[in-house]
Design a protein around this motif. Structure first.
Motif: not given
Lengths: 182, 345
Positions: A39, A43, A46, A67, A69-70, A72-74, A158-162
């Motif tokens: 995943q 991600d 993508n 905008t 989205q970062g 999520s993972g290791d 794992p957060e939003l970035r502009e």
């Protein structure tokens, strides 16, 4: 008279039903497997596609923010840009200018585990500009003119970035302004 | 006398049944949207798997939840400002009839919020147990899942958007065939009907004049309306019940509280608010007064939550607070309520 080894109509139907059932099970299993594993890598791939697509839709000469989205993972993935000013570019860029998304900072990470897209700009500049509290650096510098730190690549936790995107005729600039206290 | 090669009636029946069965299965695969349904089911399954994993390993169990993207359009636009370059955008054409269009927007928004709550376990599963500690960080902020993004295309007139009242829709309409209104469903059952509705004006005043020193309802910045006409339905959770103390304080004249569940009332004035979970309690980020129809759409504060025991793999129970809410989709707004975001965009 049925001989041993003859395939009767009943046996044939049983075989057909069994084959159809197995095919359906394998099909479902492959679909679930593809969704369930890899995943983080999916991600990342993508996200690069989305960024590439959004950049292509930005008008030249217009400063636009996008905008994203970062991941999520290791790993903390990074968005990096490489043009001919870089001594070491990922081999994946095939000596062309490119943007890459990589699980660590550095062209080696981009080459080994990252994903890259060739771009048609002579200059590719992807940076993070971090605001630094002037009080903290006044001891290091005689004056307090310097208030920003600039680093190459943009981290994508794992957060939003502009991201601020600026496209010129032969240049691409992507900046992330980090307002947190550096 | 049976001749070789002749089919008996029994065999004919078997053959016909096999062919019909195959056609039924084939039609099921062709007609039903397994892609969509399987994504929802996979998300739910991953939520359950993570919740029942050992706390230390929770962050290693991936959350297979992908943000749904919904574009509400008049048929001409495609929400390019919001979703340009993004895949799997579901476009829904609004009816020409204004009232029907309003109703559809309300239904889709209410469903998006409810589906988010259901998919993430209604706040009763602990999902982000050890995220920060597993990364060697001492603090603990809410973890989030962005369940869906709903955008209204620029071509949809303000006269439609300014009539949308999702909060009212949720109070008066049932979820599917459940026999429960959305409010009742969020509260966990019909008992909701017995609780007093809040005085929204009192609650609005209380939130806006909160004493910051008590950290009860300290304001933490503003909610910005974006220009892209898009809201996100975000699930957030923190492993602390301190926010619940704030919720209970508000229940006298504030939030609608049933048992351990709560839901925001209809706020006045078209000002959007978002609830921020933190270890010290509950904070509120407040938007500015809506100045147009589209901003009135954002101005509808929608939040529902649960605080209490959450299911984990531990023998002793764990506590947490969860909220699902609508927030205008900007990096600043979402990052304000989320320490980190899990799931796929």
């Amino acid at each position: 008279m049925n001989k041993n080894g003859d395939v009767t109509i009943t046996n044939f139907l049983t075989i057909v039903i069994a084959v159809v059932g197995i095919v359906l099970l394998v099909f479902a299993g492959v679909r679930i497997y593809n969704i369930a594993v890899h995943q983080e890598t999916e991600d990342a791939k993508n996200l690069l596609n989305v960024i590439d697509e959004k950049i292509s839709l930005v008008d030249e000469g217009v400063n636009t923010s996008i905008t994203v989205q970062g991941i999520s993972g290791d790993n903390i993935w990074y968005l990096c840009g490489y043009d001919k000013s870089w001594d070491s570019r990922p081999g994946k860029c095939l000596l062309e200018n490119c943007i890459c998304i990589c699980p660590n900072w550095g062209s080696e990470s981009c080459q080994e585990e990252g994903f890259c897209r060739m771009v048609n700009y002579d200059n590719v500049d992807i940076k993070t500009v971090t605001s630094i509290d002037q009080q903290r650096i006044v001891a290091l510098y005689e004056d307090d003119r310097y208030f920003e730190s600039v680093s190459f690549c943009v981290p994508l936790p794992p957060e939003l970035r502009e991201l601020e995107v600026e496209k010129g005729e032969d240049s691409l600039k992507i900046m992330y302004y980090d307002e947190t206290d550096g | 006398m049976d001749k070789r090669g002749e089919l008996t009636s029994h065999q004919i029946v078997l053959l016909v049944l096999a062919i019909v069965g195959f056609l039924v299965v084939l039609s099921i695969f062709l007609v039903f949207d397994f892609e969509g349904k399987s994504s929802d089911e996979i998300c739910k399954l991953s939520v359950l798997t993570r919740a029942t994993s050992h706390d230390t390993f929770q962050s290693s169990v991936p959350l297979k939840c992908t943000t749904k993207k919904i574009c509400l359009t008049d048929g001409k636009g495609d929400c390019a400002e919001s979703f340009a370059g993004e895949k799997d955008v579901e476009e829904i054409k609004l009816p020409n009839n204004e009232l029907e269009a309003v109703n559809l927007i309300e239904e889709i928004s209410a469903d998006a919020m409810y589906d988010c709550w259901k998919m993430t376990g209604e706040g009763r599963y602990g999902l982000f147990g050890d995220f920060w500690n597993s990364r060697g960080l001492g603090y603990n902020e809410p973890g989030c899942v962005v369940c869906s993004r709903v955008a209204i295309d620029n071509g949809v007139g303000d006269s439609i958007v300014e009539k949308v009242d999702i909060r009212e829709y949720m109070a008066n309409n049932e979820v599917g065939n459940t026999g429960l209104t959305y409010d009742e469903a969020f509260a966990g059952g019909k008992d909701f009907a017995g609780y007093t509705r809040v005085n929204a004006e009192t609650f609005t005043n209380k939130i806006d004049n909160a004493d910051n020193s008590n950290k009860l309802l300290g304001k933490q910045g503003t909610i910005d309306y974006n220009n892209k006409h898009e809201i996100a339905f975000v699930f957030s959770q923190i492993d602390s019940v301190e926010p619940w103390n704030a919720v209970r304080e508000l229940s006298e004249d504030g939030l609608i509280v049933v048992g351990a569940s709560f839901i925001t009332p209809k706020f006045l004035g078209g000002i959007s608010r978002a609830l921020l979970l933190n270890k010290a309690g509950l904070a509120v980020a407040v938007g500015v007064l809506a100045s147009s129809g589209i901003n009135a759409y954002y101005g509808q504060t929608l939040a529902a939550g649960y605080c209490g025991n959450v299911a984990t793999n531990y023998e002793e129970s764990k506590e947490g607070c969860s909220i699902v809410q609508a927030v205008p989709y900007t990096a600043e707004n979402v990052n304000k309520i989320c320490g980190f975001i899990d799931g796929s965009p």
